[in-house]
Design an enzyme around this catalytic site. Structure first.
Site, PDB file in Angstrom:
ATOM      1  N   THR A   1      -7.525  62.502  24.093  1.00 36.65           N
ATOM      2  CA  THR A   1      -6.949  63.801  24.490  1.00 36.65           C
ATOM      3  C   THR A   1      -7.113  64.846  23.386  1.00 36.65           C
ATOM      4  O   THR A   1      -6.950  66.038  23.635  1.00 36.65           O
ATOM      5  CB  THR A   1      -5.436  63.657  24.745  1.00 36.65           C
TER       6      THR A   1
ATOM      7  N   ARG B   1      -4.954  62.326  15.555  1.00 35.00           N
ATOM      8  CA  ARG B   1      -5.448  62.926  16.790  1.00 35.00           C
ATOM      9  C   ARG B   1      -5.837  61.820  17.753  1.00 35.00           C
ATOM     10  O   ARG B   1      -6.652  60.963  17.424  1.00 35.00           O
ATOM     11  CB  ARG B   1      -6.702  63.756  16.473  1.00 35.00           C
TER      12      ARG B   1
ATOM     13  N   ASP C   1     -15.998  64.581   8.842  1.00 40.26           N
ATOM     14  CA  ASP C   1     -14.595  64.148   8.841  1.00 40.26           C
ATOM     15  C   ASP C   1     -14.052  64.207   7.415  1.00 40.26           C
ATOM     16  O   ASP C   1     -14.468  63.439   6.539  1.00 40.26           O
ATOM     17  CB  ASP C   1     -14.497  62.710   9.388  1.00 40.26           C
TER      18      ASP C   1
ATOM     19  N   ASP D   1     -12.412  60.909   6.015  1.00 40.10           N
ATOM     20  CA  ASP D   1     -13.398  59.877   5.690  1.00 40.10           C
ATOM     21  C   ASP D   1     -14.157  60.241   4.421  1.00 40.10           C
ATOM     22  O   ASP D   1     -14.437  59.366   3.585  1.00 40.10           O
ATOM     23  CB  ASP D   1     -14.400  59.720   6.846  1.00 40.10           C
TER      24      ASP D   1
HETATM   25  N1  URA Z   1     -11.127  67.094  11.264  1.00 41.34           N
HETATM   26  C1  URA Z   1     -12.143  66.887  10.392  1.00 41.34           C
HETATM   27  O1  URA Z   1     -12.000  66.142   9.420  1.00 41.34           O
HETATM   28  N2  URA Z   1     -13.308  67.514  10.607  1.00 41.34           N
HETATM   29  C2  URA Z   1     -13.509  68.358  11.643  1.00 41.34           C
HETATM   30  O2  URA Z   1     -14.597  68.928  11.773  1.00 41.34           O
HETATM   31  C3  URA Z   1     -12.436  68.553  12.549  1.00 41.34           C
HETATM   32  C4  URA Z   1     -11.270  67.914  12.330  1.00 41.34           C
END
Ligand code: URA
Length: 209
Positions: free
Chosen positions: A108, A104, A200, A203
């Protein structure tokens, strides 16, 4: 319109409740993501076709059931989707695995493609696209569009947690794709994170934060 199935199974809900917590370690997080993916694969394969075959047990000839429909493939969206592959394969070990790489753009929030490698006969397979988080829907929509461009016709999408915004976008853009969701959350924040979510997923799976 695509079917959306939000998993109500108590074990799935319980495990997602642990996954969400800040204090859950990467090791536990990875294990639980795998376990939830396994349960979700079980639910998402309920309608696979069977045929009756003749077999021999040590005692007698009898009839038994065998999977008869399309062959299967699992396609994780890199990198967080990798966390769901092992759990999926525990349920459907004969499935082949493709990979789609999208990231991502932090400004944007749009998906950018950097990798795609699929089983050669993907167009003949039932393909389960997996990504733990369906946030804006941008990555899932783009990944599924890539698969369709390569001739894949039968696609299902599985995620652990979805935001209503992403779910709507995916349903509207790909109405032929059934969607399996572990938990449907409240909203996206201004950074594109699902709230309450789990942070995330990549992560937390790989311990990179
Ligand atoms: N990707 C993620 O890992 N967590 C989110 O909350 C949104 C996208």
């Amino acid at each position: 319109m695509a079917k959306v199935m939000v998993m109500e199974h108590p074990l799935i809900q319980h495990k997602i409740g642990i996954i969400r917590r800040t204090g859950t370690s990467s090791k536990e997080f990875r294990e639980l993501v795998g376990e939830v993916a396994m349960f979700m694969a079980y639910e998402a394969t309920r309608d696979l076709k069977l045929r009756e075959i003749e077999i021999e047990t040590p005692l007698a000839k009898t009839k038994a059931m065998q999977l008869a429909g399309k062959k299967l493939a699992v396609v994780p969206i890199l990198r967080a989707g990798l966390g769901m592959v092992e759990g999926m394969l525990a349920m459907i070990p004969a499935a082949k695995v493709g990979h789609i790489g999208l990231y991502r753009d932090p400004d944007t929030l749009e998906p950018v493609e950097y990798y795609c490698k699929l089983p050669a006969d993907s167009s003949e397979r039932e393909v389960f696209v997996v990504d733990p988080m369906l946030a804006t829907g941008g990555s899932a929509v783009a990944a599924i569009a890539m698969l369709k461009e390569k001739g894949v016709k039968n696609i299902r999408f599985l995620c652990l947690i979805a935001a209503p915004e992403g779910l709507k976008k995916l349903q509207e853009t790909h109405p032929d794709v059934d969607i399996y969701v572990g938990a449907l959350d409240d909203h996206l924040n201004e950074h594109g994170y699902i709230v309450p979510g789990l942070g995330d997923a990549g992560d937390r799976i790989f311990g990179t934060k």
